[in-house]
Design a protein around this motif. Sequence first.
Motif, PDB file in Angstrom:
ATOM      1  N   ALA A   1       0.830  -1.205   0.000  1.00  0.00           N
ATOM      2  CA  ALA A   1       0.000   0.000   0.000  1.00  0.00           C
ATOM      3  C   ALA A   1       0.870   1.263   0.000  1.00  0.00           C
ATOM      4  O   ALA A   1       0.569   2.234  -0.704  1.00  0.00           O
ATOM      5  CB  ALA A   1      -0.940  -0.002   1.198  1.00  0.00           C
ATOM      6  N   VAL A   2       1.945   1.252   0.774  1.00  0.00           N
ATOM      7  CA  VAL A   2       2.867   2.388   0.785  1.00  0.00           C
ATOM      8  C   VAL A   2       3.495   2.562  -0.585  1.00  0.00           C
ATOM      9  O   VAL A   2       3.613   3.679  -1.109  1.00  0.00           O
ATOM     10  CB  VAL A   2       3.949   2.193   1.877  1.00  0.00           C
ATOM     11  N   TRP A   3       3.904   1.467  -1.202  1.00  0.00           N
ATOM     12  CA  TRP A   3       4.503   1.491  -2.536  1.00  0.00           C
ATOM     13  C   TRP A   3       3.513   2.077  -3.550  1.00  0.00           C
ATOM     14  O   TRP A   3       3.849   2.963  -4.334  1.00  0.00           O
ATOM     15  CB  TRP A   3       4.910   0.075  -2.911  1.00  0.00           C
ATOM     16  N   LEU A   4       2.278   1.586  -3.514  1.00  0.00           N
ATOM     17  CA  LEU A   4       1.245   2.075  -4.414  1.00  0.00           C
ATOM     18  C   LEU A   4       0.942   3.549  -4.159  1.00  0.00           C
ATOM     19  O   LEU A   4       0.801   4.338  -5.103  1.00  0.00           O
ATOM     20  CB  LEU A   4      -0.025   1.235  -4.260  1.00  0.00           C
ATOM     21  N   GLY A   5       0.865   3.925  -2.895  1.00  0.00           N
ATOM     22  CA  GLY A   5       0.590   5.319  -2.548  1.00  0.00           C
ATOM     23  C   GLY A   5       1.660   6.267  -3.047  1.00  0.00           C
ATOM     24  O   GLY A   5       1.362   7.343  -3.587  1.00  0.00           O
ATOM     25  N   ALA A   6       2.915   5.880  -2.890  1.00  0.00           N
ATOM     26  CA  ALA A   6       4.012   6.730  -3.360  1.00  0.00           C
ATOM     27  C   ALA A   6       4.029   6.803  -4.880  1.00  0.00           C
ATOM     28  O   ALA A   6       4.318   7.860  -5.458  1.00  0.00           O
ATOM     29  CB  ALA A   6       5.347   6.192  -2.852  1.00  0.00           C
TER      30      ALA A   6
ATOM     31  N   GLY B   1       1.473   6.739  -6.855  1.00  0.00           N
ATOM     32  CA  GLY B   1       0.430   7.666  -7.288  1.00  0.00           C
ATOM     33  C   GLY B   1       0.609   9.072  -6.761  1.00  0.00           C
ATOM     34  O   GLY B   1       0.193  10.043  -7.403  1.00  0.00           O
ATOM     35  N   ALA B   2       1.234   9.211  -5.599  1.00  0.00           N
ATOM     36  CA  ALA B   2       1.357  10.527  -4.972  1.00  0.00           C
ATOM     37  C   ALA B   2       2.296  11.449  -5.737  1.00  0.00           C
ATOM     38  O   ALA B   2       2.053  12.657  -5.821  1.00  0.00           O
ATOM     39  CB  ALA B   2       1.840  10.373  -3.531  1.00  0.00           C
TER      40      ALA B   2
ATOM     41  N   ALA C   1       1.047  14.973  -7.115  1.00  0.00           N
ATOM     42  CA  ALA C   1       1.600  16.232  -6.617  1.00  0.00           C
ATOM     43  C   ALA C   1       2.021  17.131  -7.778  1.00  0.00           C
ATOM     44  O   ALA C   1       1.783  18.346  -7.746  1.00  0.00           O
ATOM     45  CB  ALA C   1       2.787  15.944  -5.698  1.00  0.00           C
ATOM     46  N   LEU C   2       2.635  16.552  -8.811  1.00  0.00           N
ATOM     47  CA  LEU C   2       3.011  17.341  -9.992  1.00  0.00           C
ATOM     48  C   LEU C   2       1.778  17.921 -10.680  1.00  0.00           C
ATOM     49  O   LEU C   2       1.777  19.082 -11.103  1.00  0.00           O
ATOM     50  CB  LEU C   2       3.788  16.469 -10.979  1.00  0.00           C
TER      51      LEU C   2
ATOM     52  N   GLY D   1       7.302  11.390 -13.237  1.00  0.00           N
ATOM     53  CA  GLY D   1       6.860  11.395 -11.842  1.00  0.00           C
ATOM     54  C   GLY D   1       6.340  10.042 -11.405  1.00  0.00           C
ATOM     55  O   GLY D   1       6.581   9.597 -10.285  1.00  0.00           O
ATOM     56  N   GLY D   2       5.616   9.358 -12.277  1.00  0.00           N
ATOM     57  CA  GLY D   2       5.139   8.015 -11.959  1.00  0.00           C
ATOM     58  C   GLY D   2       6.278   7.042 -11.769  1.00  0.00           C
ATOM     59  O   GLY D   2       6.265   6.219 -10.846  1.00  0.00           O
TER      60      GLY D   2
END
Length: 165
Positions: free
Chosen positions: A32-37, A39-40, A44-45, A65-66
């Motif tokens: 979940a952390v990996w997926l969140g980062a 997408g985040a 953010a960009l 960014g992805g």
Amino acid sequence: MPSKVIETPYPLIDADPHASRVISYFRPSDYAVWLGATGAFPAALYFWEMADSTKIKMRTPLRLGGFLGFVGGFLLAYQRSSTRFWGWSENQREQDRDFEELSQRAKEGKPLYGESHQPEWVQGSAFRNSQFSQLKFSIFPMFNLVNHQHHGTDPAKYGVKEESS
């Protein structure tokens, strides 16, 4: 030179786990952390572009960014899994799995941490270079890719008997 013993709130599982073990012990929260980062970073960009428009096409920056979010998220998930091996965060699930896997390897007569074809001095050097390297990912990402016998735990707890000469 003996390894430095660090007092941790949870039991030490492995002071220098192999990269394959760290990845195989990922929890759903790590994914979940990996997926969140992943997408985040592009999100953010995108929102930054909305707040302060530059009038350029965002396709390439969002793709980059992805990719950067994907790599950064993986490193963060890897670091979270490593802290559980070190006993820095709750690790009961990892303790149980580690004990089961390594006890089975000991019963089968296999080396606990895998076989290595490198000389002992190469294994020792690899251990010294990669131990706690997960704390330095921002400078130089390094993973333990060498099987060695330097893990900071007593093999006797897995049922390994000392060889008598």
